[in-house]
Design an enzyme around this catalytic site. Sequence first.
Site, PDB file in Angstrom:
ATOM      1  N   GLY A 137       0.829  -1.200   0.000  1.00  0.00           N
ATOM      2  CA  GLY A 137       0.000   0.000   0.000  1.00  0.00           C
ATOM      3  C   GLY A 137       0.856   1.239   0.000  1.00  0.00           C
ATOM      4  O   GLY A 137       2.027   1.205   0.378  1.00  0.00           O
ATOM      5  N   GLU A 138       0.269   2.308  -0.480  1.00  0.00           N
ATOM      6  CA  GLU A 138       0.984   3.577  -0.476  1.00  0.00           C
ATOM      7  C   GLU A 138      -0.014   4.682  -0.219  1.00  0.00           C
ATOM      8  O   GLU A 138      -0.972   4.863  -0.955  1.00  0.00           O
ATOM      9  CB  GLU A 138       1.689   3.791  -1.827  1.00  0.00           C
ATOM     10  CG  GLU A 138       2.404   5.120  -1.907  1.00  0.00           C
ATOM     11  CD  GLU A 138       3.547   5.107  -2.928  1.00  0.00           C
ATOM     12  OE1 GLU A 138       3.557   4.208  -3.794  1.00  0.00           O
ATOM     13  OE2 GLU A 138       4.408   6.001  -2.837  1.00  0.00           O
ATOM     14  N   PHE A 151       1.157   9.384   3.650  1.00  0.00           N
ATOM     15  CA  PHE A 151       2.072   9.501   4.778  1.00  0.00           C
ATOM     16  C   PHE A 151       2.999   8.308   4.944  1.00  0.00           C
ATOM     17  O   PHE A 151       3.685   8.185   5.941  1.00  0.00           O
ATOM     18  CB  PHE A 151       1.279   9.731   6.066  1.00  0.00           C
ATOM     19  CG  PHE A 151       0.352  10.904   5.955  1.00  0.00           C
ATOM     20  CD1 PHE A 151       0.851  12.196   6.008  1.00  0.00           C
ATOM     21  CD2 PHE A 151      -1.001  10.714   5.739  1.00  0.00           C
ATOM     22  CE1 PHE A 151       0.008  13.285   5.873  1.00  0.00           C
ATOM     23  CE2 PHE A 151      -1.858  11.808   5.607  1.00  0.00           C
ATOM     24  CZ  PHE A 151      -1.350  13.090   5.669  1.00  0.00           C
ATOM     25  N   ASP A 160      -9.864   6.456  12.041  1.00  0.00           N
ATOM     26  CA  ASP A 160      -9.825   6.101  10.618  1.00  0.00           C
ATOM     27  C   ASP A 160     -10.327   4.673  10.429  1.00  0.00           C
ATOM     28  O   ASP A 160      -9.747   3.887   9.689  1.00  0.00           O
ATOM     29  CB  ASP A 160      -8.390   6.268  10.098  1.00  0.00           C
ATOM     30  CG  ASP A 160      -8.323   6.352   8.573  1.00  0.00           C
ATOM     31  OD1 ASP A 160      -9.384   6.546   7.936  1.00  0.00           O
ATOM     32  OD2 ASP A 160      -7.222   6.215   8.019  1.00  0.00           O
TER      33      ASP A 160
HETATM   34  P1  ADP Z   1      -1.769   3.240   4.967  1.00  0.00           P
HETATM   35  O1  ADP Z   1      -1.284   4.379   5.795  1.00  0.00           O
HETATM   36  O2  ADP Z   1      -1.106   3.139   3.645  1.00  0.00           O
HETATM   37  O3  ADP Z   1      -3.265   3.175   4.867  1.00  0.00           O
HETATM   38  P2  ADP Z   1      -1.950   0.725   6.453  1.00  0.00           P
HETATM   39  O4  ADP Z   1      -1.332   0.540   7.799  1.00  0.00           O
HETATM   40  O5  ADP Z   1      -3.430   0.822   6.384  1.00  0.00           O
HETATM   41  O6  ADP Z   1      -1.229   1.962   5.766  1.00  0.00           O
HETATM   42  O7  ADP Z   1      -1.454  -0.481   5.541  1.00  0.00           O
HETATM   43  C1  ADP Z   1      -1.688  -0.490   4.140  1.00  0.00           C
HETATM   44  C2  ADP Z   1      -2.121  -1.868   3.687  1.00  0.00           C
HETATM   45  O8  ADP Z   1      -1.096  -2.821   3.987  1.00  0.00           O
HETATM   46  C3  ADP Z   1      -3.359  -2.394   4.392  1.00  0.00           C
HETATM   47  O9  ADP Z   1      -4.542  -1.962   3.780  1.00  0.00           O
HETATM   48  C4  ADP Z   1      -3.178  -3.890   4.298  1.00  0.00           C
HETATM   49  O10 ADP Z   1      -3.586  -4.363   3.030  1.00  0.00           O
HETATM   50  C5  ADP Z   1      -1.669  -4.054   4.389  1.00  0.00           C
HETATM   51  N1  ADP Z   1      -1.248  -4.334   5.781  1.00  0.00           N
HETATM   52  C6  ADP Z   1      -0.943  -3.431   6.743  1.00  0.00           C
HETATM   53  N2  ADP Z   1      -0.594  -4.032   7.894  1.00  0.00           N
HETATM   54  C7  ADP Z   1      -0.672  -5.369   7.672  1.00  0.00           C
HETATM   55  C8  ADP Z   1      -0.413  -6.552   8.468  1.00  0.00           C
HETATM   56  N3  ADP Z   1      -0.004  -6.491   9.737  1.00  0.00           N
HETATM   57  N4  ADP Z   1      -0.579  -7.754   7.876  1.00  0.00           N
HETATM   58  C9  ADP Z   1      -0.984  -7.851   6.594  1.00  0.00           C
HETATM   59  N5  ADP Z   1      -1.227  -6.797   5.796  1.00  0.00           N
HETATM   60  C10 ADP Z   1      -1.080  -5.562   6.309  1.00  0.00           C
END
Ligand code: ADP
Length: 353
Positions: free
Chosen positions: A29-30, A33, A168
């Site tokens: 994901g991107e 921030f 969020d």
């Molecule tokens: P952002 O600030 O980009 O929204 P997130 O913390 O929501 O960051 O993470 C982005 C994406 O990465 C999530 O929507 C999920 O698909 C994946 N992700 C994040 N943390 C985990 C985790 N612990 N295990 C598996 N996938 C994760």
Amino acid sequence: FDMFVLAFVERIFRPTYRKDDIVLGKKLGEGAFGVVYRVSLAKKPSSKKEGDLVLKKATEYGAVEIWMNERVRRACASSCADFLYGFLESSSKKGSEYWLLWRYEGEATLADLMQSKEFPYNVETMILGEVQNMPKGLDRENKIIQTILRQLLFALDGLHSTGIVHRDIKPQNVIFSEGSRTFKIIDLGAAADLRVGINYIPKEFLLDPRYSAPEQYIMSTQTPSAPSAPVAAALSPVLWQMNLPDRFDIYSTGLIFLQMAFPGLRTDSSLIQFNRQLKRCDYDLVAWRKSVEPRATADLRKGFELLDLDGGIGWELLTSMVRYKARQRISAKAALAHPYFDREGLLVLSFMQ
Ligand code: ADP
Ligand code: MG
């Protein structure tokens, strides 16, 4: 066991990580921030296999996110993805970044799962372990949705009891943990820890308008700035009671419940349209229902029918989550005790009616 001894032991034995330990994998994901990758650890002969991890390279808000994840680790670990470690990485070309490491919980967020035409059946075996001995239909769908909502509220109750408001909550920030077969919350980048005044002033621009409650500020404008940490710690239980900032998350969770019940409200554009309609009804779900039900599509009718099961107990819960006034919204703890989650309770309720 003394808390200080525990903290000391953890400091010595808890593993720490550095940039060179981490091997980048696929980008997950991107956002504005930070960037999130699936990663693994470079083989260290002394360490046992850690399995797959997730790394977030975050900008300035990474510091808050590390703080929140450390709090969750100690106070309500099962609510969120398993956090390992966070540190400031200053050797990168782009200047300083915060690096955060979690265990990889699984491949699907609730958003991914809700996008499938099969939802909620595609979640059934994941959370219940087996297919229910029931014909496909509203009752069976309702039972799956109930389980997802209960797990989400359970995680949220953990955060709120710790003094953390997430701010969020949305399907993209709810991950299915394959290890524990439960949904967990991720992405504490916009969270506020009200007990100690961390990130006390809401950063409005961090809030996702699709899932945000109508109140602009989570704390009332009478408490505009963060008091010093000790003052905040003494005051915040009082402020919490006065302002009920946790109810911001409850509104967002109510919108997720709504999207689970109504397949036609699962896309971004339909949710945005729903938000516009609800605003026109002064955020009164009952008025919204009255305005759409006479010319409802089959899809909408199906959602109402699901929520109307068992004397309308689902609709009752939904309408106590999605309300204009924060103080009229149900808390996560009270929602967990709502008869929607309790078949015996249903009998009592229908008896009372
Ligand atoms: P952002 O600030 O980009 O929204 P997130 O913390 O929501 O960051 O993470 C982005 C994406 O990465 C999530 O929507 C999920 O698909 C994946 N992700 C994040 N943390 C985990 C985790 N612990 N295990 C598996 N996938 C994760
Ligand atoms: Mg996110």
